[in-house]
Every structure is written in structure tokens, then in C-alpha cells.
Design a protein around this motif. Structure first.
Motif, PDB file in Angstrom:
ATOM      1  N   GLU A  15       0.739  -1.169   0.140  1.00 30.07           N
ATOM      2  CA  GLU A  15      -0.192  -0.137  -0.173  1.00 30.07           C
ATOM      3  C   GLU A  15       0.946   1.283   0.008  1.00 30.07           C
ATOM      4  O   GLU A  15       0.428   2.264  -0.649  1.00 30.07           O
ATOM      5  CB  GLU A  15      -1.032  -0.037   1.121  1.00 30.07           C
ATOM      6  CG  GLU A  15      -1.916   1.145   1.267  1.00 30.07           C
ATOM      7  CD  GLU A  15      -2.719   1.005   2.556  1.00 30.07           C
ATOM      8  OE1 GLU A  15      -3.208   2.151   2.848  1.00 30.07           O
ATOM      9  OE2 GLU A  15      -3.203  -0.132   2.930  1.00 30.07           O
ATOM     10  N   GLU A  16       1.963   1.124   0.697  1.00 31.52           N
ATOM     11  CA  GLU A  16       2.963   2.371   0.853  1.00 31.52           C
ATOM     12  C   GLU A  16       3.738   2.334  -0.619  1.00 31.52           C
ATOM     13  O   GLU A  16       3.496   3.541  -1.045  1.00 31.52           O
ATOM     14  CB  GLU A  16       3.919   2.021   1.940  1.00 31.52           C
ATOM     15  CG  GLU A  16       4.806   3.413   2.224  1.00 31.52           C
ATOM     16  CD  GLU A  16       4.046   4.067   3.220  1.00 31.52           C
ATOM     17  OE1 GLU A  16       4.718   5.562   3.382  1.00 31.52           O
ATOM     18  OE2 GLU A  16       2.958   3.960   3.698  1.00 31.52           O
ATOM     19  N   ILE A  17       4.007   1.596  -1.397  1.00 36.01           N
ATOM     20  CA  ILE A  17       4.456   1.669  -2.609  1.00 36.01           C
ATOM     21  C   ILE A  17       3.359   2.220  -3.454  1.00 36.01           C
ATOM     22  O   ILE A  17       3.681   3.007  -4.558  1.00 36.01           O
ATOM     23  CB  ILE A  17       4.915   0.263  -2.970  1.00 36.01           C
ATOM     24  CG1 ILE A  17       6.391  -0.030  -2.401  1.00 36.01           C
ATOM     25  CG2 ILE A  17       5.501   0.379  -4.442  1.00 36.01           C
ATOM     26  CD1 ILE A  17       6.829  -1.304  -2.397  1.00 36.01           C
ATOM     27  N   ARG A  18       2.425   1.739  -3.439  1.00 32.98           N
ATOM     28  CA  ARG A  18       1.375   2.393  -4.224  1.00 32.98           C
ATOM     29  C   ARG A  18       0.896   3.724  -4.005  1.00 32.98           C
ATOM     30  O   ARG A  18       0.880   4.592  -5.034  1.00 32.98           O
ATOM     31  CB  ARG A  18       0.051   1.500  -4.190  1.00 32.98           C
ATOM     32  CG  ARG A  18      -0.390   0.258  -4.599  1.00 32.98           C
ATOM     33  CD  ARG A  18      -1.590  -0.532  -4.919  1.00 32.98           C
ATOM     34  NE  ARG A  18      -2.189  -0.841  -3.477  1.00 32.98           N
ATOM     35  CZ  ARG A  18      -2.036  -1.900  -2.626  1.00 32.98           C
ATOM     36  NH1 ARG A  18      -1.317  -2.861  -3.325  1.00 32.98           N
ATOM     37  NH2 ARG A  18      -2.528  -1.797  -1.544  1.00 32.98           N
ATOM     38  N   GLU A  19       0.929   4.178  -2.812  1.00 33.99           N
ATOM     39  CA  GLU A  19       1.013   5.425  -2.632  1.00 33.99           C
ATOM     40  C   GLU A  19       1.908   6.583  -2.952  1.00 33.99           C
ATOM     41  O   GLU A  19       1.933   7.588  -3.634  1.00 33.99           O
ATOM     42  CB  GLU A  19       0.815   5.921  -1.119  1.00 33.99           C
ATOM     43  CG  GLU A  19      -0.712   5.643  -0.600  1.00 33.99           C
ATOM     44  CD  GLU A  19      -1.576   6.318  -1.238  1.00 33.99           C
ATOM     45  OE1 GLU A  19      -1.822   7.716  -1.093  1.00 33.99           O
ATOM     46  OE2 GLU A  19      -2.470   5.886  -1.710  1.00 33.99           O
ATOM     47  N   PHE A  20       3.347   5.678  -3.298  1.00 38.32           N
ATOM     48  CA  PHE A  20       4.531   6.322  -3.675  1.00 38.32           C
ATOM     49  C   PHE A  20       4.206   6.628  -5.329  1.00 38.32           C
ATOM     50  O   PHE A  20       4.626   7.746  -5.618  1.00 38.32           O
ATOM     51  CB  PHE A  20       5.805   5.721  -3.332  1.00 38.32           C
ATOM     52  CG  PHE A  20       6.338   5.941  -2.133  1.00 38.32           C
ATOM     53  CD1 PHE A  20       5.830   6.689  -1.065  1.00 38.32           C
ATOM     54  CD2 PHE A  20       7.319   4.539  -1.631  1.00 38.32           C
ATOM     55  CE1 PHE A  20       6.425   6.770   0.360  1.00 38.32           C
ATOM     56  CE2 PHE A  20       7.581   5.043  -0.321  1.00 38.32           C
ATOM     57  CZ  PHE A  20       7.415   5.727   0.543  1.00 38.32           C
ATOM     58  N   GLU A  21       3.782   5.687  -5.752  1.00 40.49           N
ATOM     59  CA  GLU A  21       3.337   5.697  -7.257  1.00 40.49           C
ATOM     60  C   GLU A  21       2.516   6.694  -7.525  1.00 40.49           C
ATOM     61  O   GLU A  21       2.578   7.392  -8.598  1.00 40.49           O
ATOM     62  CB  GLU A  21       3.273   4.281  -7.919  1.00 40.49           C
ATOM     63  CG  GLU A  21       4.310   3.219  -7.891  1.00 40.49           C
ATOM     64  CD  GLU A  21       3.777   1.865  -8.171  1.00 40.49           C
ATOM     65  OE1 GLU A  21       2.603   1.552  -8.000  1.00 40.49           O
ATOM     66  OE2 GLU A  21       4.860   1.117  -8.579  1.00 40.49           O
ATOM     67  N   ARG A  22       1.298   6.687  -6.948  1.00 41.36           N
ATOM     68  CA  ARG A  22       0.270   7.631  -7.164  1.00 41.36           C
ATOM     69  C   ARG A  22       0.685   8.848  -7.023  1.00 41.36           C
ATOM     70  O   ARG A  22       0.244   9.737  -7.492  1.00 41.36           O
ATOM     71  CB  ARG A  22      -0.938   7.196  -6.025  1.00 41.36           C
ATOM     72  CG  ARG A  22      -2.128   7.960  -6.329  1.00 41.36           C
ATOM     73  CD  ARG A  22      -3.215   7.828  -5.187  1.00 41.36           C
ATOM     74  NE  ARG A  22      -2.806   8.289  -3.935  1.00 41.36           N
ATOM     75  CZ  ARG A  22      -3.104   9.522  -3.577  1.00 41.36           C
ATOM     76  NH1 ARG A  22      -3.676  10.467  -4.670  1.00 41.36           N
ATOM     77  NH2 ARG A  22      -2.852   9.828  -2.393  1.00 41.36           N
ATOM     78  N   LEU A  23       1.444   9.312  -5.941  1.00 35.98           N
ATOM     79  CA  LEU A  23       2.005  10.439  -5.798  1.00 35.98           C
ATOM     80  C   LEU A  23       3.092  11.013  -6.559  1.00 35.98           C
ATOM     81  O   LEU A  23       3.479  12.104  -6.501  1.00 35.98           O
ATOM     82  CB  LEU A  23       2.122  10.757  -4.119  1.00 35.98           C
ATOM     83  CG  LEU A  23       0.843  10.679  -3.154  1.00 35.98           C
ATOM     84  CD1 LEU A  23       1.262  10.690  -1.864  1.00 35.98           C
ATOM     85  CD2 LEU A  23      -0.116  11.842  -3.405  1.00 35.98           C
TER      86      LEU A  23
END
Length: 88
Positions: A67-75
Motif C-alpha cells: 500500500e505504501e509503494i502504491r501511494e508512492f507511485e500515485r503521488l
């Protein structure tokens, strides 16, 4: 200034004060919040994995990392780059 019907006055007897006089007064709410923080801190330190390898043994931590990696990608706060040749 003293108030005749108030239970708090500046002339409160020092022998009735519990604890060091230099410490500020804590309300019951503040003491309760401090106690809750101690419980929270104790809970986290007993549950949180100490290493990445340890985190990989628990599905909830793997999910949290993903989830943290997905947020990095999203942001768009990071960029994946090729691994250097001499790194394992």
C-alpha cells in the motif's frame, strides 16, 4: 487574590501537594491521555516487526508495504531506476 468560596487558593497548604512543586499541574484528562499513549506505545513495540525480513513473514505487513509503494507511485514521489551492476 483569594476567593472565599473557592476550593483553590494561592494559599493552599504545601503539605497537601503531592509530587514535586516544580512540575506543572496535570489534569485528570492529561494523565489519562498520557496513560493511553503509554499503552499505545507498548502495544506497537510488541507488535511491530523489527526488520524487513521479519515483516515479510506476516501478510498484514506485506499488504501495508505494498500500500505504501502504491501511494508512492500515485503521488509520484519516487522513480524506479535500474539496479547497479555490483549490487546483489
Amino acid at each position: 487574590m483569594t476567593y472565599p468560596n473557592s476550593k483553590w487558593t494561592k494559599d493552599h497548604p504545601l503539605n497537601h501537594i503531592i509530587g514535586p512543586l516544580s512540575r506543572p499541574v496535570s489534569t485528570r484528562l492529561q494523565l489519562q491521555e498520557q496513560a493511553l499513549f503509554c499503552y499505545y506505545d507498548a502495544f506497537l513495540t510488541s507488535v511491530e516487526p523489527k526488520t524487513y525480513k521479519e515483516a515479510l513473514t506476516q501478510a498484514c505487513w506485506i499488504e501495508a508495504m505494498q500500500e505504501e509503494i502504491r501511494e508512492f507511485e500515485r503521488l509520484e514521489v519516487w522513480e524506479l531506476v535500474p539496479r547497479p551492476d555490483k549490487v546483489m
